[in-house]
Design a protein around this motif. Structure first.
Motif, PDB file in Angstrom:
ATOM      1  N   PRO A  23      31.684 -13.575   2.965  1.00 43.04           N
ATOM      2  CA  PRO A  23      32.495 -14.727   3.379  1.00 43.04           C
ATOM      3  C   PRO A  23      31.638 -15.971   3.624  1.00 43.04           C
ATOM      4  O   PRO A  23      30.556 -15.878   4.176  1.00 43.04           O
ATOM      5  CB  PRO A  23      33.160 -14.266   4.678  1.00 43.04           C
ATOM      6  CG  PRO A  23      32.888 -12.820   4.808  1.00 43.04           C
ATOM      7  CD  PRO A  23      31.784 -12.460   3.880  1.00 43.04           C
ATOM      8  N   GLN A  24      32.115 -17.088   3.229  1.00 43.25           N
ATOM      9  CA  GLN A  24      31.482 -18.403   3.383  1.00 43.25           C
ATOM     10  C   GLN A  24      30.132 -18.520   2.663  1.00 43.25           C
ATOM     11  O   GLN A  24      29.402 -19.475   2.879  1.00 43.25           O
ATOM     12  CB  GLN A  24      31.307 -18.787   4.860  1.00 43.25           C
ATOM     13  CG  GLN A  24      32.575 -19.248   5.509  1.00 43.25           C
ATOM     14  CD  GLN A  24      33.403 -18.086   6.024  1.00 43.25           C
ATOM     15  OE1 GLN A  24      32.863 -17.066   6.399  1.00 43.25           O
ATOM     16  NE2 GLN A  24      34.707 -18.255   6.028  1.00 43.25           N
ATOM     17  N   LYS A  25      29.768 -17.563   1.860  1.00 45.80           N
ATOM     18  CA  LYS A  25      28.498 -17.683   1.141  1.00 45.80           C
ATOM     19  C   LYS A  25      28.588 -18.715   0.021  1.00 45.80           C
ATOM     20  O   LYS A  25      27.599 -19.313  -0.353  1.00 45.80           O
ATOM     21  CB  LYS A  25      28.051 -16.360   0.565  1.00 45.80           C
ATOM     22  CG  LYS A  25      26.626 -16.529  -0.010  1.00 45.80           C
ATOM     23  CD  LYS A  25      25.995 -15.280  -0.383  1.00 45.80           C
ATOM     24  CE  LYS A  25      25.461 -14.599   0.834  1.00 45.80           C
ATOM     25  NZ  LYS A  25      24.724 -13.406   0.493  1.00 45.80           N
ATOM     26  N   SER A  26      29.787 -18.960  -0.494  1.00 47.99           N
ATOM     27  CA  SER A  26      29.919 -19.948  -1.571  1.00 47.99           C
ATOM     28  C   SER A  26      29.527 -21.338  -1.078  1.00 47.99           C
ATOM     29  O   SER A  26      28.934 -22.108  -1.830  1.00 47.99           O
ATOM     30  CB  SER A  26      31.346 -19.952  -2.120  1.00 47.99           C
ATOM     31  OG  SER A  26      32.265 -20.304  -1.098  1.00 47.99           O
ATOM     32  N   GLN A  27      29.824 -21.661   0.164  1.00 44.54           N
ATOM     33  CA  GLN A  27      29.437 -22.968   0.712  1.00 44.54           C
ATOM     34  C   GLN A  27      27.924 -23.087   0.822  1.00 44.54           C
ATOM     35  O   GLN A  27      27.341 -24.106   0.452  1.00 44.54           O
ATOM     36  CB  GLN A  27      30.081 -23.186   2.084  1.00 44.54           C
ATOM     37  CG  GLN A  27      31.526 -23.551   2.017  1.00 44.54           C
ATOM     38  CD  GLN A  27      31.724 -24.936   1.425  1.00 44.54           C
ATOM     39  OE1 GLN A  27      31.035 -25.875   1.776  1.00 44.54           O
ATOM     40  NE2 GLN A  27      32.672 -25.044   0.519  1.00 44.54           N
ATOM     41  N   ALA A  28      27.275 -22.051   1.340  1.00 41.98           N
ATOM     42  CA  ALA A  28      25.815 -22.076   1.474  1.00 41.98           C
ATOM     43  C   ALA A  28      25.147 -22.138   0.105  1.00 41.98           C
ATOM     44  O   ALA A  28      24.169 -22.866  -0.086  1.00 41.98           O
ATOM     45  CB  ALA A  28      25.331 -20.856   2.245  1.00 41.98           C
TER      46      ALA A  28
END
Length: 98
Positions: free
Chosen positions: A46-51
């Motif tokens: 989760p939220q790795k696409s933003q990083a």
């Protein structure tokens, strides 16, 4: 030509800039992919696409900054090309084995 003149940095601005823009972008995309695969949770975390998205600009900016330290434009193309091929080979290995 003296030894001192042989080791100076040549002002191949256009060639170095194009190497940094084109190969630097390809390299930063591969590095962001490696970041996604090699950090905990893999690319589906989760939220790795933003990083992963936000890591591309600092890497590309660093490549664009340091590309002018190569002695010539041809050397920049060779080194960045080799680094890009290596990064994509590592990315393919990660996708295959992980």
């Amino acid at each position: 030509m003296s030894g001192k003149a042989k080791n100076t940095i040549q002002p191949d601005w256009i060639s170095k800039t194009l190497a940094g823009v084109l190969l630097g972008f390809a390299l930063c995309i591969a590095i962001s992919g490696l970041f996604a695969w090699l950090t905990p949770g893999g690319p589906a975390a989760p939220q790795k696409s933003q990083a992963t998205m936000w890591i591309t600009m600092p890497v590309w900016g660093a490549v664009l900054s340091f590309v002018y330290l190569f002695r010539s434009g041809a050397q920049a193309w060779r080194w960045l090309g080799g680094a890009t091929v290596l990064a994509y080979a590592l990315l393919a290995a990660c996708r295959h084995f992980l």
